[in-house]
Write a protein that holds these residues in place. Structure first.
Motif, short mmCIF file in Angstrom:
data_model
loop_
_atom_site.label_atom_id
_atom_site.label_comp_id
_atom_site.label_asym_id
_atom_site.label_seq_id
_atom_site.Cartn_x
_atom_site.Cartn_y
_atom_site.Cartn_z
N LEU A 78 54.17 -1.45 15.86
CA LEU A 78 53.73 -2.16 17.06
C LEU A 78 53.94 -1.32 18.31
O LEU A 78 53.20 -1.48 19.30
CB LEU A 78 54.47 -3.49 17.18
N ALA A 81 50.91 0.63 18.43
CA ALA A 81 49.80 -0.25 18.83
C ALA A 81 49.85 -0.59 20.31
O ALA A 81 48.82 -0.63 20.99
CB ALA A 81 49.83 -1.52 17.98
N LEU A 96 54.20 -6.18 22.17
CA LEU A 96 53.64 -7.12 21.21
C LEU A 96 54.75 -7.87 20.50
O LEU A 96 55.87 -7.37 20.36
CB LEU A 96 52.77 -6.38 20.19
N TYR A 153 48.54 -7.02 10.18
CA TYR A 153 47.71 -6.98 11.38
C TYR A 153 46.23 -7.23 11.06
O TYR A 153 45.52 -7.87 11.84
CB TYR A 153 47.87 -5.63 12.09
N LYS A 154 45.77 -6.74 9.91
CA LYS A 154 44.37 -6.98 9.54
C LYS A 154 44.11 -8.47 9.27
O LYS A 154 43.05 -8.99 9.61
CB LYS A 154 44.00 -6.15 8.30
N GLY A 157 46.37 -10.32 12.85
CA GLY A 157 46.29 -9.80 14.19
C GLY A 157 47.65 -9.67 14.85
O GLY A 157 48.67 -9.46 14.19
N ALA A 158 47.67 -9.79 16.17
CA ALA A 158 48.90 -9.65 16.94
C ALA A 158 48.78 -10.49 18.20
O ALA A 158 47.68 -10.82 18.64
CB ALA A 158 49.15 -8.18 17.30
N TRP A 247 43.77 -8.22 18.44
CA TRP A 247 44.02 -6.93 17.79
C TRP A 247 42.76 -6.07 17.78
O TRP A 247 42.79 -4.89 18.14
CB TRP A 247 44.53 -7.14 16.37
N ASN A 248 41.67 -6.65 17.37
CA ASN A 248 40.43 -5.88 17.25
C ASN A 248 39.89 -5.43 18.62
O ASN A 248 39.26 -4.37 18.72
CB ASN A 248 39.36 -6.71 16.54
N ILE A 251 43.41 -3.22 20.50
CA ILE A 251 44.12 -2.19 19.73
C ILE A 251 43.14 -1.64 18.70
O ILE A 251 43.41 -1.56 17.51
CB ILE A 251 45.38 -2.77 19.06
#
Length: 444
Positions: A78, A81, A96, A153-154, A157-158, A247-248, A251
């Motif tokens: 993170l 990220a 995050l 994360y995929k 997310g975050a 996230w997408n 990041i």
């Protein structure tokens, strides 16, 4: 069974006389009992001559603090990220939520573990086998790997840390982990006692895990209104957004497509081959925990190029304990002269340390700087962003000598595009699977 020879009084007296006959033993005892071994063994010249300057830096601002938890792999991933996120949103300071990532990692691990064990029970795995005892002892620790972090994360997310902050249990995970582990042990015992109910037992365990984690860590947001003020004081509003969308959008660095490189020094595991660890993972259906075994120098070259050419931090895993000056934030292979104090030659090489249980990866951090010689390729030392707070080292940043990297760094995550064709071909081949208890399965 061969009889184990006891220590008798004669041998004890020989040991006492041997200690007394050593000219420096009593002096060493006086010093160490008063000051501790690290202060006595610290190599003064090496410590003062280890420079803290770097030709390339990608510092990340204020360091984070994992407190009394083993979440370094989440903090360090993170941290990489958030470096991207801060650039995306033009912010000086941003963090995050590590609590959010841990919540879903733990929940996924409950499901992964129960379903993995259920398959073993159905296949007739004895309750007291080496494999089952290892899985039961190792379950629900805090450690993890880069691939495991990317699986979270995929899928989930975050979120920014203020929207799902730390709790008492996220900052000090021992009691929560103990209760979760006990619950899982209970469910495994029930599988063996009631094999006809295995599916129900798994579902009940997942429900219990979800309930326990929510009680300890809070209920994570499914979406949130995202607003922020950039470093120039300009206000921004993005509206309602999900963690995966966040996230997408902010990041978007391609971390999910990175490859994990390891330096497994054992001769029977050749370089240029992919290895994996049986029963190691967190998200069922996610990417498997696999590594490409490469020379240590290739790892150094990749880390250097990422920072010098792309200007972003590099996640890595190491055995952080040997030759570490925690307070001053330094690692070097000769930083402490333990052998001189103890009159013992610690002469294991990297392969022997791995083979005989003396070393394994146990901590993950991020490279955020490197000092490169004038030839443009030779690395001299490394700057490291740790997650132990800003009260130690250089406000939490450590300095690593290049020789320490060679001996104690085991893994880094790099873009797949950096690999030569021969390594890309190796990635397409099935991994050489190692048992669950192999040292390369050690979690940061």
């Amino acid at each position: 069974m061969t009889e184990i020879k006891p220590l008798n009084e004669t041998r004890l007296e020989e040991l006492r006389e041997g200690f007394e006959s050593g000219a420096s033993n009593r002096l060493a005892m006086n010093a160490v009992t008063t000051s501790g071994i690290d202060k006595v063994a610290r190599n003064y010249d090496r410590s003062r001559l280890l420079q803290r300057h770097f030709s390339v830096t990608v510092d990340n601002g204020e360091v984070t603090n994992q407190n009394r938890s083993g979440r370094c792999w989440l903090f360090s991933s993170l941290n990489a990220a958030r470096f991207i996120a801060k650039k995306s949103m033009d912010m000086d300071q941003f963090e995050l939520s590590q609590n959010y990532a841990m919540y879903y990692d733990k929940l996924e691990r409950v499901n992964y573990f129960l379903r993995d064990v259920a398959a073993l029970v159905r296949a007739g795995e004895p309750a007291d086998s080496q494999l089952m005892l290892h899985l039961l002892a190792d379950v629900m620790g805090d450690g993890g790997q880069w691939t495991m972090a990317m699986n979270i994360y995929k899928k989930y997310g975050a979120v920014p840390k203020p929207l799902f902050p730390e709790t008492q249990s996220s900052a000090n995970t021992s009691q929560m982990n103990y209760e979760l582990r006990s619950m899982l042990h209970t469910q495994v015992a029930r599988m063996y006692a009631e094999p006809a109910r295995i599916d129900e037992i798994v579902d009940e365990g997942v429900e219990a895990g979800h309930r326990m984690l929510t009680i300890h860590l809070g209920e994570p947001p499914k979406s949130f209104d995202w607003e922020w003020t950039d470093k120039d004081g300009t206000f921004h509003r993005d509206g309602e957004i999900t963690p995966v969308e966040f996230w997408n959008k902010y990041i978007n660095a391609g971390f999910e497509d990175y490859v994990c490189l390891v330096d497994d020094p054992r001769a029977e595991h050749p370089k240029g081959r992919k290895i994996g660890i049986e029963h190691l993972g967190n998200v069922a259906g996610g990417d498997p925990t696999e590594y490409l075994n490469v020379p240590n120098q290739f790892m150094k070259d990749c880390a250097r190029k990422i920072m010098t050419e792309q200007g972003i931090p590099v996640w890595f895993g190491a055995d952080c304990h040997p030759m570490m000056d925690r307070d001053n934030g330094a690692w070097a292979t000769d930083l402490f002269e333990y052998g001189s104090v103890y009159d013992f030659d610690f002469d294991l090489d990297k392969e022997q340390r791995v083979r005989f249980g003396d070393s394994a990866m146990n901590h993950a951090m991020a490279f955020c700087g490197v000092d490169v010689a004038d030839d443009g390729t030779t690395t001299r030392r490394w700057r490291v962003e740790n997650s132990w707070g800003d009260k130690i080292a250089d406000k939490g940043y450590f300095t690593m000598s290049d020789d320490w990297f060679s001996e104690y760094v085991y893994e880094i995550a790099v873009p797949k595009s950096m690999l030569p064709e021969e390594y890309l071909q190796a990635l397409a081949e099935p991994a050489q699977m190692l048992p669950a208890w192999d040292p390369m399965g050690a979690l940061a």
